[in-house]
Motif scaffolding. Structure first.
Motif, PDB file in Angstrom:
ATOM      1  N   ASP A   1      -6.446  -9.828  -8.248  1.00  8.16           N
ATOM      2  CA  ASP A   1      -6.044 -10.249  -6.651  1.00  8.16           C
ATOM      3  C   ASP A   1      -4.484  -9.989  -6.372  1.00  8.16           C
ATOM      4  N   ARG A   2      -3.595  -8.705  -7.314  1.00  4.80           N
ATOM      5  CA  ARG A   2      -2.292  -9.928  -7.700  1.00  4.80           C
ATOM      6  C   ARG A   2      -1.585  -9.254  -6.496  1.00  4.80           C
ATOM      7  N   ASN A   3      -2.110  -8.344  -5.566  1.00  6.58           N
ATOM      8  CA  ASN A   3      -1.607  -8.233  -4.703  1.00  6.58           C
ATOM      9  C   ASN A   3      -2.118  -8.835  -2.541  1.00  6.58           C
ATOM     10  N   LYS A   4      -2.845  -9.233  -3.108  1.00  6.70           N
ATOM     11  CA  LYS A   4      -3.261 -10.485  -2.328  1.00  6.70           C
ATOM     12  C   LYS A   4      -1.912 -11.233  -1.581  1.00  6.70           C
ATOM     13  N   LYS A   5      -2.400 -11.439  -0.183  1.00  9.36           N
ATOM     14  CA  LYS A   5      -0.827 -12.943   0.491  1.00  9.36           C
ATOM     15  C   LYS A   5      -1.525 -13.516   0.327  1.00  9.36           C
ATOM     16  N   GLU A   6      -1.323 -14.367  -0.523  1.00  6.96           N
ATOM     17  CA  GLU A   6      -2.132 -16.418  -0.104  1.00  6.96           C
ATOM     18  C   GLU A   6      -1.516 -17.026   0.670  1.00  6.96           C
ATOM     19  N   GLU A   7      -2.748 -17.889   1.363  1.00  5.25           N
ATOM     20  CA  GLU A   7      -1.973 -18.252   2.641  1.00  5.25           C
ATOM     21  C   GLU A   7      -3.081 -19.726   1.667  1.00  5.25           C
TER      22      GLU A   7
END
Length: 346
Positions: A189-195
């Protein structure tokens, strides 16, 4: 089994930390303001210096933590927290020095682990501040209370965890499995944009049911009275959400530090000094976060190493010095790779 000398030392340490926090909250940062990179860098250096000074104390006087005065005392402590050490009954001073050095290396390793894993938590804090629309002038106020809550949680979790481990050795295998899972998941999940959707947060939903959430900020106030009712301001809700996120984060960080030492005092000391520098580190990281693009990957590798170390500890013993070298190597490699210039995309 805890001894009076340990309680006295722990009590003195807590009083010392409380005095620092009171000085910090009521005197140094009494006036709310936006923290500059220079100020954040200065305070980061101060907290790191204090942490290193404590490591020097452990190197020369670490036996004071457990009140060790004889070889029998030393053997009892080492049997509980470092059974792999080979102590010489005929040379008490050399054996004592060996344990002091083991405590110091374990403390430094735990401090570095906590600092490194905190990076991911700091990114979450940034997201929370943005989601709640907290003004930059109020960041300090929220983080001060967040750090105070984190210290209390660490105290409970660490000594409770130590008591459980002392009774059930297999818990270390569970910790190792959890850390391995966390490392793999974080890497994927390192490149997922967290919102963050504020309305879906469990803390917000719970407080909303009480009907006591005030819709507007009231400066640095946590509570406000309207029509005779005490209401929670968005700033107070932000503090609770940050505490909740730290509670989740602790399920990774505390088991990770237990991988380098089973001594709850060493684990507690390393955690506290790492947490004390979190606020300054937050402001520093917020300004330069984009430059350390591989730091999260380094955290993943560190979690995998620590998890594997805990899973194989019954068959393969990775000593404290080797662990510290690997931790430093991962940190240096991830930071060094981040500082390399990026290739421009065609």
């Amino acid at each position: 089994m805890f001894h009076l000398s340990e309680f006295i030392f722990l009590g003195g340490f807590i009083v010392f930390i409380a005095a620092i926090l009171v000085l910090d909250m009521l005197v140094i940062d009494k006036k709310a303001h936006e923290v500059s990179i220079r100020e954040a860098g200065t305070w980061t250096a101060v907290w790191i210096t204090l942490a290193l000074a404590f490591s020097a104390f452990l190197w020369f006087k670490g036996d004071m933590v457990h009140g060790i005065s004889s070889f029998a005392d030393l053997k009892a402590v080492a049997s509980a927290y470092a059974p792999h050490l080979k102590l010489d009954p005929s040379d008490f001073e050399a054996s004592l020095q060996q344990y002091r050095h083991y405590m110091t290396i374990s403390y430094i390793s735990g401090y570095l682990i906590e600092k490194t894993l905190s990076v991911d938590n700091l990114f979450v804090m940034m997201m929370i501040f943005t989601a709640f629309g907290v003004g930059k002038n109020e960041y300090q106020h929220v983080l001060n209370w967040g750090i105070l809550g984190a210290i209390v949680l660490r105290f409970v979790f660490i000594f409770l965890g130590a008591a459980i481990i002392s009774r059930f050795d297999w818990v270390l295998l569970v910790f190792g499995g959890v850390l391995m899972y966390s490392g793999v998941k974080m890497f994927l999940d390192r490149n997922k944009k967290e919102e963050m959707d504020v309305q879906k947060n469990p803390i917000v939903r719970l407080l909303s049911k009480t009907g006591r959430i005030h819709t507007q900020f009231e400066g640095d106030r946590f509570f406000v009275r309207k029509a005779g009712r005490l209401l929670f301001t968005p700033l107070f809700v932000t503090v609770l959400v940050i505490e909740f996120s730290d509670l989740i984060f602790a399920f990774d960080s505390i088991p990770a530090v237990f991988s380098v030492s089973l001594d709850p005092y060493v684990v507690f000391f390393s955690n506290i000094f790492a947490i004390l520098g979190l606020r300054a580190m937050f402001f520093l990281l917020a300004a330069i976060a984009d430059r350390f693009r591989y730091l999260k990957t380094g955290v993943c590798v560190l979690l995998l190493f620590i998890g594997a170390k805990m899973l194989i500890h019954e068959w393969v013993e990775i000593d404290a010095v080797t662990s510290l070298c690997i931790i430093l190597a991962v940190l240096v490699a991830s930071i060094g790779a981040s500082l390399l210039p990026q290739r421009k995309k065609a």
